[in-house]
Design a protein around this motif. Structure first.
Motif, PDB file in Angstrom:
ATOM      1  N   ASP A 230       0.707  -0.930   0.099  1.00  0.00           N
ATOM      2  CA  ASP A 230      -0.067  -0.025  -0.031  1.00  0.00           C
ATOM      3  C   ASP A 230       1.014   1.238  -0.135  1.00  0.00           C
ATOM      4  O   ASP A 230       0.902   2.076   0.693  1.00  0.00           O
ATOM      5  N   HIS A 232       1.697   4.323  -1.136  1.00  0.00           N
ATOM      6  CA  HIS A 232       1.363   5.435  -1.457  1.00  0.00           C
ATOM      7  C   HIS A 232       1.959   6.695  -0.793  1.00  0.00           C
ATOM      8  O   HIS A 232       2.571   6.511   0.201  1.00  0.00           O
ATOM      9  N   ASP A 252       3.421   2.539   7.974  1.00  0.00           N
ATOM     10  CA  ASP A 252       2.028   1.786   7.587  1.00  0.00           C
ATOM     11  C   ASP A 252       2.120   0.614   6.548  1.00  0.00           C
ATOM     12  O   ASP A 252       1.517   0.400   5.614  1.00  0.00           O
ATOM     13  N   GLU A 254       0.828  -2.354   6.912  1.00  0.00           N
ATOM     14  CA  GLU A 254      -0.050  -3.488   7.126  1.00  0.00           C
ATOM     15  C   GLU A 254      -0.421  -4.260   6.106  1.00  0.00           C
ATOM     16  O   GLU A 254      -1.124  -5.349   6.253  1.00  0.00           O
TER      17      GLU A 254
HETATM   18 MG    MG Z   1      -2.841   3.059   5.251  1.00  0.00          MG
END
Ligand code: MG
Ligand code: SR1
Length: 392
Positions: A230, A232, A252, A254
């Motif tokens: 993820d 970004h 982040d 996860e």
């Molecule tokens: Mg996130």
């Protein structure tokens, strides 16, 4: 037995006191706590004490935060993020916040609080550039790709790591929200009605759909390396250094899983395309827009340079220099496909991004239409798209 009690600003002090390894990092008696979670899934607390020592705690909730309890998720998913931080601590500790451990009972991750750093998405929304940021980003992706793939991990350990990295619920979210719903249609999607015609064109284009299907196939079957999943601009903190250079920290983690190396590059490029569409719509200075348009290539070059620097140390000597050239070409193709999916999902699908959402309606429409067309071009013929030309 796990304990689903949710933390709040009042209970964080007692919680830290109950974990000696955390209580050693910060003074519980003078603790100040703020809940700052602005993502889609979790609670995030920033803590500091009277001596200026700091800590960040992240707790997963038993549901999707932005959707509420009607969209349940098991909080045990946070274990995947702990594995992601452990792997990144091994392979690229300089490009992540220091990881202070995971409490599997309360589903709490503890890490360095990056005081003085900003979430890159917010910075890009403000129209600010960070020259040199590509170096940390390219390095991070390359070191994770090398270290966690069979280039840096022996075959048996790699197989075991792939099996142990199961992240069922969050991979399902990626499969649905990034690689399916925006292209097939789903009631979770949300977009302005004026975009219907350009979205319909994308969905009616068999070549676009074939590339999306290839990206999904790669995501589901190509367990090359431990990818962020993820990556970004909201998963990166940035800081300008005194010498004018910029640093990045990736966080982040996860959604991490074993997946195609081109995925993180592509997700990042697709999100840079959102910022670029915003900057163009707002007619920001041409020099700044040109810097942003150059970023995918700069990140790619930093990635490739780091990977080639690590290459002589690869474990599997049967992998030849010719194989490396060929593999990098496949990584590029995956990256272009994921870039297209990432850009389209943030305009059409469930979870949006501030880059375009915070534009006035007329500019949103102009920027979103332009980017859907651009991303459609990448997806229609990824072979013809060089990373250098993505945003130029
Ligand atoms: Mg996130
Ligand atoms: C249900 S939440 C959806 C999105 O939030 C995360 O930031 C990921 O991008 C995920 O796809």
């Amino acid at each position: 037995m796990t304990d689903h009690r949710t933390l709040d600003v009042d209970s964080v002090g007692d919680y830290v006191a109950s974990r000696p390894e955390l209580a050693a990092l910060i003074d519980v008696d003078t603790l100040q706590v703020k809940e700052v979670g602005d993502g889609n899934l979790n609670l995030v607390f920033r803590l500091h004490d009277a001596d200026g020592r700091r800590l960040c705690l992240k707790q997963s909730l038993p549901y999707v935060r932005v959707a509420g309890p009607s969209w349940p998720l098991t909080p045990e998913r946070a274990a995947a993020e702990a594995r992601g931080y452990e792997a990144a601590t091994t392979w690229t500790p300089e490009t992540i916040p220091t990881f202070h451990g995971y409490d599997a009972d309360r589903h709490v991750l503890a890490m360095q609080d990056l005081d003085g750093w900003r979430v890159w998405r917010d910075v890009l929304v403000d129209g600010a550039r960070h020259d040199g940021i590509h170096l940390d980003l390219g390095r991070h992706i390359a070191r994770m790709a090398f270290g966690t793939s069979r280039l840096g991990t022996p075959g048996p350990a790699h197989r075991q790591a792939v099996a142990a990295a199961t992240n069922v619920e969050l991979c399902e979210i990626t499969e649905d929200l990034v690689l399916t719903d925006p292209f097939l249609g789903h009631e979770r999607n949300e977009h302005r009605a004026e975009l219907d015609p350009v979205i319909a064109e994308l969905r009616a284009n068999p070549r676009v759909l074939a590339t999306v299907a290839r990206a999904k196939e790669a995501f589901c079957t190509k367990a090359e390396a431990f990818v962020h999943g993820d990556l970004h601009s909201g998963s990166v903190m940035v800081r300008r250094e005194e010498d004018g250079s910029s640093s990045a920290r990736v966080f982040d983690i996860e959604f991490c899983t074993y997946g195609p190396v081109g995925m993180d590059l592509g997700l990042l490029f697709g999100n840079l395309a959102l910022a670029h569409a915003r900057w163009e719509a707002l007619a920001l200075p041409a020099d700044d827009i040109a810097w942003l348009a150059d970023l995918p290539e700069l990140v790619w070059d930093a990635f490739e340079a780091e990977l080639r620097a690590l290459w002589p140390d690869r474990l599997d000597r049967s992998l030849s220099d010719e194989w490396l050239d060929d593999w990098l070409e496949r990584v590029r193709l995956d990256a272009v496909a994921f870039a297209g999916c990432a850009a389209v999902r943030r305009i059409v699908g469930f979870a949006k991004s501030a880059d375009l959402e915070s534009l006035p309606a007329d500019l949103h429409l102009q920027a979103a239409t332009g980017l859907l067309r651009r991303a459609g071009g990448w997806l229609e013929d990824p072979d013809a798209v060089s990373v250098a030309r993505l945003l130029r």
